[in-house]
Design a protein around this motif. Structure first.
Motif, short mmCIF file in Angstrom:
data_model
loop_
_atom_site.label_atom_id
_atom_site.label_comp_id
_atom_site.label_asym_id
_atom_site.label_seq_id
_atom_site.Cartn_x
_atom_site.Cartn_y
_atom_site.Cartn_z
N VAL A 165 0.85 -1.19 0.00
CA VAL A 165 0.00 0.00 0.00
C VAL A 165 0.88 1.24 0.00
CG1 VAL A 165 -1.80 1.27 1.23
CG2 VAL A 165 -1.81 -1.24 1.25
N SER A 166 0.60 2.19 -0.89
CA SER A 166 1.39 3.42 -0.95
C SER A 166 0.58 4.66 -0.63
CB SER A 166 2.07 3.56 -2.31
OG SER A 166 1.10 3.61 -3.34
N GLY A 167 -0.69 4.51 -0.25
CA GLY A 167 -1.51 5.65 0.13
C GLY A 167 -2.82 5.19 0.73
N TYR A 168 -3.44 6.10 1.48
CA TYR A 168 -4.69 5.79 2.17
C TYR A 168 -5.69 6.92 1.96
CZ TYR A 168 -1.22 2.99 4.63
OH TYR A 168 -0.20 2.14 4.94
N ALA A 169 -6.96 6.56 1.93
CA ALA A 169 -8.04 7.54 1.94
C ALA A 169 -9.10 7.03 2.90
CB ALA A 169 -8.63 7.73 0.54
N LEU A 170 -9.81 7.95 3.50
CA LEU A 170 -10.84 7.60 4.47
C LEU A 170 -12.13 8.30 4.10
CD1 LEU A 170 -11.05 5.97 7.16
CD2 LEU A 170 -10.69 8.14 8.35
N HIS A 177 -20.76 4.61 8.76
CA HIS A 177 -20.09 3.74 7.79
C HIS A 177 -18.72 4.33 7.45
CE1 HIS A 177 -23.66 1.30 7.07
NE2 HIS A 177 -24.32 2.44 7.29
N VAL A 178 -17.70 3.51 7.54
CA VAL A 178 -16.33 3.95 7.29
C VAL A 178 -15.75 3.08 6.18
CG1 VAL A 178 -14.02 4.18 8.28
CG2 VAL A 178 -16.02 4.73 9.66
N THR A 179 -15.20 3.73 5.16
CA THR A 179 -14.50 3.01 4.10
C THR A 179 -13.04 3.45 4.13
OG1 THR A 179 -16.50 3.04 2.74
CG2 THR A 179 -14.44 2.43 1.65
N LEU A 180 -12.15 2.49 4.35
CA LEU A 180 -10.71 2.73 4.32
C LEU A 180 -10.20 2.26 2.97
CD1 LEU A 180 -8.01 3.44 5.66
CD2 LEU A 180 -8.00 1.12 6.63
N TRP A 181 -9.67 3.20 2.20
CA TRP A 181 -9.17 2.90 0.85
C TRP A 181 -7.66 2.76 0.89
CZ3 TRP A 181 -12.55 2.37 -3.24
CH2 TRP A 181 -13.86 2.82 -3.03
N SER A 182 -7.14 1.75 0.17
CA SER A 182 -5.70 1.51 0.05
C SER A 182 -5.30 1.68 -1.41
CB SER A 182 -5.37 0.08 0.49
OG SER A 182 -5.73 -0.14 1.83
N TRP A 221 -7.37 2.19 -6.25
CA TRP A 221 -7.89 2.24 -4.88
C TRP A 221 -8.68 0.96 -4.58
CZ3 TRP A 221 -6.12 5.57 -1.53
CH2 TRP A 221 -5.65 6.82 -1.96
N GLN A 222 -8.36 0.34 -3.43
CA GLN A 222 -9.03 -0.88 -2.99
C GLN A 222 -9.70 -0.60 -1.64
OE1 GLN A 222 -8.98 -3.59 -5.03
NE2 GLN A 222 -7.81 -2.29 -6.42
N PRO A 223 -11.01 -0.87 -1.48
CA PRO A 223 -11.71 -0.51 -0.25
C PRO A 223 -11.84 -1.65 0.76
CG PRO A 223 -13.32 -1.07 -1.91
CD PRO A 223 -11.96 -1.23 -2.55
N ASN A 224 -11.88 -1.28 2.02
CA ASN A 224 -12.35 -2.13 3.12
C ASN A 224 -13.43 -1.32 3.82
OD1 ASN A 224 -10.79 -4.38 2.76
ND2 ASN A 224 -9.33 -3.92 4.37
#
Length: 99
Positions: free
Chosen positions: A38-43, A76-81, A87-90
């Motif tokens: 993972v090289s970045g995150y979004a919330l 609801h929280v989406t953590l993006w990698s 971008w891949q979500p959890n």
């Protein structure tokens, strides 16, 4: 023949608060692991799955403290990698505290 080695990847995962838990107040710190590759995150934080009506942002680290509603609703929280150019979500859900 030669086969190139492909590094395994894994999305970042939420460490705290525990997914599915009831939040304890309006100020909540979300903490996640690094993932693999993972090289970045979004919330995103919202009132429905994959929404961001409460918060949206690119994250420079592995945590973010937010002020959230205290009305007992589902948060609801989406953590993006960011992995290999996409971008891949959890997705996670929490119950807002009642105050």
């Amino acid at each position: 023949t030669y086969t190139a080695f492909t590094q395994p990847t894994a999305n970042a995962a939420m460490l705290a608060p525990a997914p599915g838990s009831t939040l304890t107040g309006s100020a909540t710190t979300f903490i996640w692991d690094t993932g693999v590759g993972v090289s970045g995150y979004a919330l995103w934080v919202g009132s429905s799955p994959l929404s961001y009506d409460i918060y949206q942002g690119i994250q420079s680290g592995q945590s973010r403290t937010l002020t959230l509603p205290t009305d007992g609703r589902t948060i609801h929280v989406t953590l993006w990698s960011w992995i290999n150019g996409s971008w891949q979500p959890n997705a996670y859900s929490y119950t807002a505290s009642l105050q």
